[in-house]
Design an enzyme around this catalytic site. Sequence first.
Site, PDB file in Angstrom:
ATOM      1  N   ALA A  53     104.411  36.631  42.395  1.00 18.36           N
ATOM      2  CA  ALA A  53     103.151  36.374  42.741  1.00 18.36           C
ATOM      3  C   ALA A  53     102.332  37.327  42.268  1.00 18.36           C
ATOM      4  O   ALA A  53     102.497  38.204  41.314  1.00 18.36           O
ATOM      5  CB  ALA A  53     103.031  36.645  44.388  1.00 18.36           C
ATOM      6  N   ASN A  54     101.167  37.022  41.959  1.00 18.39           N
ATOM      7  CA  ASN A  54      99.897  37.880  41.880  1.00 18.39           C
ATOM      8  C   ASN A  54      99.407  38.679  42.674  1.00 18.39           C
ATOM      9  O   ASN A  54      99.609  38.225  44.012  1.00 18.39           O
ATOM     10  CB  ASN A  54      98.727  37.161  41.351  1.00 18.39           C
ATOM     11  CG  ASN A  54      98.925  36.668  39.922  1.00 18.39           C
ATOM     12  OD1 ASN A  54     100.170  35.963  39.498  1.00 18.39           O
ATOM     13  ND2 ASN A  54      97.913  36.830  38.972  1.00 18.39           N
ATOM     14  N   ARG A  55      98.706  39.742  42.476  1.00 15.00           N
ATOM     15  CA  ARG A  55      98.126  40.385  43.735  1.00 15.00           C
ATOM     16  C   ARG A  55      96.859  39.773  43.872  1.00 15.00           C
ATOM     17  O   ARG A  55      95.922  39.774  42.961  1.00 15.00           O
ATOM     18  CB  ARG A  55      97.687  41.838  43.064  1.00 15.00           C
ATOM     19  CG  ARG A  55      98.606  42.890  43.458  1.00 15.00           C
ATOM     20  CD  ARG A  55      97.815  44.448  43.104  1.00 15.00           C
ATOM     21  NE  ARG A  55      98.845  45.018  42.333  1.00 15.00           N
ATOM     22  CZ  ARG A  55      99.972  45.838  42.948  1.00 15.00           C
ATOM     23  NH1 ARG A  55     100.035  45.795  44.321  1.00 15.00           N
ATOM     24  NH2 ARG A  55     100.730  46.505  42.550  1.00 15.00           N
TER      25      ARG A  55
END
Length: 230
Positions: free
Chosen positions: A33-35
Amino acid sequence: RRPSGGKLPLAGRHVLVTSGPTHEPIDPVRYIANRSSGKQGHAVAAAAQKLGARVTLITGPVEIADPEGVTVQHVETAQEMLTAVEAALPADVAVFAAAVADWRVASAAEGKIKKAKGAPPPALHLAENADILATVARLKPRRRPQLVIGFAAETDAVVENAERKRSAKAVDWIVANDVSQGSGVFGGERNTVHLVTAQGVENWPQMSKADVAAALIGRAARYLAQSVEQ
Ligand code: CTP
Ligand code: CA
């Protein structure tokens, strides 16, 4: 609210917003995932709703509440987000604030990947996700939202990278987000942005994410109003 009889600036308009990260499964219990907290995208959706728009918010997994008065669709992966965005069109304005994972695991494992004594760590084979923003920005004029707005989270050469993304993706406006230490820190309440358009670059002062959203949506409303007059 406007005085009675006054029409809100985005009344009758449909605004589409993406927000949050996407989760790309590795196996049933793990993901890439991305932040992203979703705070900025959700604030944009709320700001558009306040100006009278019908708003569709397509969000990846976030821990914040759905904005009131907005149609919210929850998705997990970039592929699901693209499908939901295409199904939500047409829109007058589309704002892509989601931090979409650039890559997914080419074939996620159906069962949990187990550690095996002495075996090397598994290698992940990645495949590139479709660029949702670029896909929408390049739609035929009949299908394309009149105003397509992207975000660009950058740590270095913020404006230069944003200008490159704006022309490469055929986007109208890019909100360049300085995510280096101390400015638009992930998950925080404040943001330092630059608005990059065909006319040039505006450096906005550090503001709350709600104020960035209100300023951006206010600008979008004026842009639509002007193009009606012309
Ligand atoms: N975006 C998207 N779909 C993707 C990747 C990005 O819609 N698969 C959108 C984001 O929502 C954002 C904009 O594109 O509005 C820019 O995202 P960003 O990650 O900054 O740019 P990329 O083009 O992915 O380039 P890079 O990550 O290499 O900087
Ligand atoms: Ca990216």
